[in-house]
Design an enzyme around this catalytic site. Structure first.
Site, PDB file in Angstrom:
ATOM      1  N   THR A 128       4.367   3.689   6.098  1.00 56.12           N
ATOM      2  CA  THR A 128       4.391   2.758   5.093  1.00 56.12           C
ATOM      3  C   THR A 128       3.339   1.621   5.732  1.00 56.12           C
ATOM      4  OG1 THR A 128       5.416   0.588   4.642  1.00 56.12           O
ATOM      5  CG2 THR A 128       6.332   1.791   6.653  1.00 56.12           C
ATOM      6  N   ASP A 129       2.939   0.707   4.849  1.00 61.00           N
ATOM      7  CA  ASP A 129       1.971  -0.237   5.073  1.00 61.00           C
ATOM      8  C   ASP A 129       2.623  -1.221   5.802  1.00 61.00           C
ATOM      9  OD1 ASP A 129       3.298  -1.245   3.053  1.00 61.00           O
ATOM     10  OD2 ASP A 129       1.767  -2.459   2.078  1.00 61.00           O
ATOM     11  N   GLU A 130       3.857  -1.229   5.894  1.00 60.91           N
ATOM     12  CA  GLU A 130       4.721  -2.260   6.661  1.00 60.91           C
ATOM     13  C   GLU A 130       4.572  -2.426   8.148  1.00 60.91           C
ATOM     14  OE1 GLU A 130       8.416  -3.254   5.010  1.00 60.91           O
ATOM     15  OE2 GLU A 130       7.810  -2.291   2.952  1.00 60.91           O
ATOM     16  N   TYR A 153      12.944  -2.001  10.155  1.00 55.72           N
ATOM     17  CA  TYR A 153      12.607  -0.879   9.420  1.00 55.72           C
ATOM     18  C   TYR A 153      11.164  -0.474   9.679  1.00 55.72           C
ATOM     19  CZ  TYR A 153      10.311   1.363   5.379  1.00 55.72           C
ATOM     20  OH  TYR A 153       9.501   2.272   4.573  1.00 55.72           O
ATOM     21  N   LYS A 157       9.375   2.767  11.727  1.00 52.40           N
ATOM     22  CA  LYS A 157       8.289   3.824  11.009  1.00 52.40           C
ATOM     23  C   LYS A 157       7.015   3.714  12.081  1.00 52.40           C
ATOM     24  CE  LYS A 157       8.376   5.337   7.519  1.00 52.40           C
ATOM     25  NZ  LYS A 157       8.865   6.794   7.105  1.00 52.40           N
ATOM     26  N   ASN A 183       5.879   1.146  -3.857  1.00 54.92           N
ATOM     27  CA  ASN A 183       6.181   2.010  -4.941  1.00 54.92           C
ATOM     28  C   ASN A 183       7.032   1.464  -6.218  1.00 54.92           C
ATOM     29  OD1 ASN A 183       5.589   5.394  -4.031  1.00 54.92           O
ATOM     30  ND2 ASN A 183       4.695   3.612  -2.879  1.00 54.92           N
ATOM     31  N   TYR A 210      14.409 -13.936  -3.400  1.00 53.38           N
ATOM     32  CA  TYR A 210      14.077 -14.503  -1.798  1.00 53.38           C
ATOM     33  C   TYR A 210      13.147 -15.720  -1.523  1.00 53.38           C
ATOM     34  CZ  TYR A 210      16.619 -10.096  -0.653  1.00 53.38           C
ATOM     35  OH  TYR A 210      17.354  -9.093  -0.674  1.00 53.38           O
TER      36      TYR A 210
END
Ligand code: NAD
Ligand code: TYD
Length: 347
Positions: A128-130, A153, A157, A183, A210
């Site tokens: 993921t880009d996170e 999270y 990853k 996505n 949020y």
């Protein structure tokens, strides 16, 4: 090609398995899935009915089970592994990090190790880009951006990404890493922003945004992500890292308002009705401000680019959720209700 796909009963895995089996009449897919709250075997029931036992095989199990993985790789003579299996929701990782480390780190490492030992020719790890952390108002993540994960999270990853990198550097194992932005599309579990908003708008429930709602995400249709993963599977260089994104940045509040307006129109409600449900709530701790992906490498080196415009994709997605309210009802029954109450209060 004979593929071991993990997490095929989740959002992206389901879309990927449908795409691959429809596109390639000679492809065989073994889908290894633990069926957590996010996995739904019935997503792929039409494939089980049509191709079960021939080109599609569902196996209920954990990527952290080395014996099972080894058995599947040998028994089905697997040519490549595509690892989608993960705990994928940031808010859940804040509540409890343990399952994230177990599956996203130890599970991924176990699967990678078995695939390497048994000589599976290719391994695609879906990340993921996170893992890059957060951006200021300008700039984009490239593959050279240092990893700086902020949530449990994304930390899990990033850990798996580091292990993949080490397997290439140390053993020369043919592993590729993909890092995609957010996505959207059919079969996404309604804990994530877009399907959660669709569900609450239909049910005329508050829409929890949020913080100030100005965090930015870069949205890509799941079918474009699936096509990108196939491109990396076929043409990605050993050890290659590939950013995937659609150049499609939206502030959260703008996307929520857009979904409100599109649904008001489809449901015959007066314009502006659903925007009235927007409720600003306490911010997510460690909330990344902005993600944006530079996908130049995917375009220039592998010839991939997105095909679905956001206007078309979001409309189709809303129509899919309207037509599949029974699916939403089923996946959100039971444990999801407890999660929702804890997370957002109320119902
Ligand atoms: P999801 O939560 O919808 O599905 C995850 C699937 O993995 C489920 O079917 C679940 O049952 C299965 N699973 C979980 N733990 C497992 C285990 N130990 N063994 C076997 N199966 C297990 O997730 P998703 O949104 O489809 O994401 C798929 C992958 O893509 C993840 O690795 C995620 O990090 C990555 N990703 C997601 C997005 C996104 O926007 N959704 C963006 C970039 C990358
Ligand atoms: P999400 O879909 O959880 O994806 P991610 O956190 O992995 O990017 O959230 C997308 C954005 O929407 C993120 O900035 C958090 C925000 N958000 C809300 O404002 N309200 C919600 O109820 C949810 C689930 C997310």
């Amino acid at each position: 090609m004979r593929l071991l796909v993990t997490g095929g009963c989740g959002f992206i895995g389901t879309n990927f398995v449908y795409m691959m089996l429809e596109k390639h009449p000679d492809m065989v897919i073994v889908n290894l899935d633990k069926l957590t709250y996010a996995g739904n075997r019935f997503n792929l029931l039409p494939l089980e009915e049509r191709l079960g036992g021939s080109r599609y095989h569902f196996v209920h199990g954990d990527i952290g089970n080395a014996e099972l993985a080894a058995h599947l790789i040998s028994a089905y003579k697997i040519d490549a592994v595509v690892n989608f299996a993960a705990e994928s929701h940031v808010d859940r990782s804040i509540a409890d990090c343990s399952p994230f480390v177990r599956t996203n780190v130890l599970g991924a490492q176990t699967l990678l190790d078995v695939a390497r030992r048994l000589g599976v020719p290719k391994f695609v790890h879906v990340s993921t880009d996170e893992v890059y952390g957060t951006l200021g108002p300008t700039g984009k993540f490239t593959e050279d951006t240092p990893l700086a994960p902020n949530s449990p999270y994304s930390a899990s990853k990033a850990s798996a990404d580091m292990i993949c990198r080490a397997f290439y550097e140390t053993y020369g194992y043919n592993v590729c890493i993909t890092r995609c932005s957010n996505n959207y599309g059919p079969y996404q579990f309604p804990e994530k922003l877009i399907p959660l908003m669709i569900r609450n708008i239909i049910g005329q429930q508050p829409l929890p945004v949020y913080g100030d709602g100005l965090n930015v995400r870069d949205w890509l249709h799941v079918k474009d992500h699936s096509a990108a993963v196939e491109t990396v599977l076929r043409r990605g260089a050993p050890g290659g890292v590939y950013n995937i994104g659609g150049n499609n940045e939206w502030r959260n509040i703008d996307i929520v308002n857009l979904v409100c307006d599109l649904l008001d129109n489809r449901l015959g409600r007066p314009a502006g009705t659903s925007r009235g449900l927007v409720t600003f709530v306490k911010d997510r701790p460690g909330h990344d401000r902005r993600y944006a992906i530079d996908a130049t490498r995917m375009r220039n080196e592998l010839g991939w680019e997105p095909s679905c415009t956001f206007e078309q994709g979001i409309g189709e997605t809303i129509d899919w959720y309207l037509a599949n309210q029974e699916w939403v009802g089923e996946v959100t029954s039971g444990a999801y209700r407890d999660y929702y109450r804890k997370m957002y209060g109320g119902r």
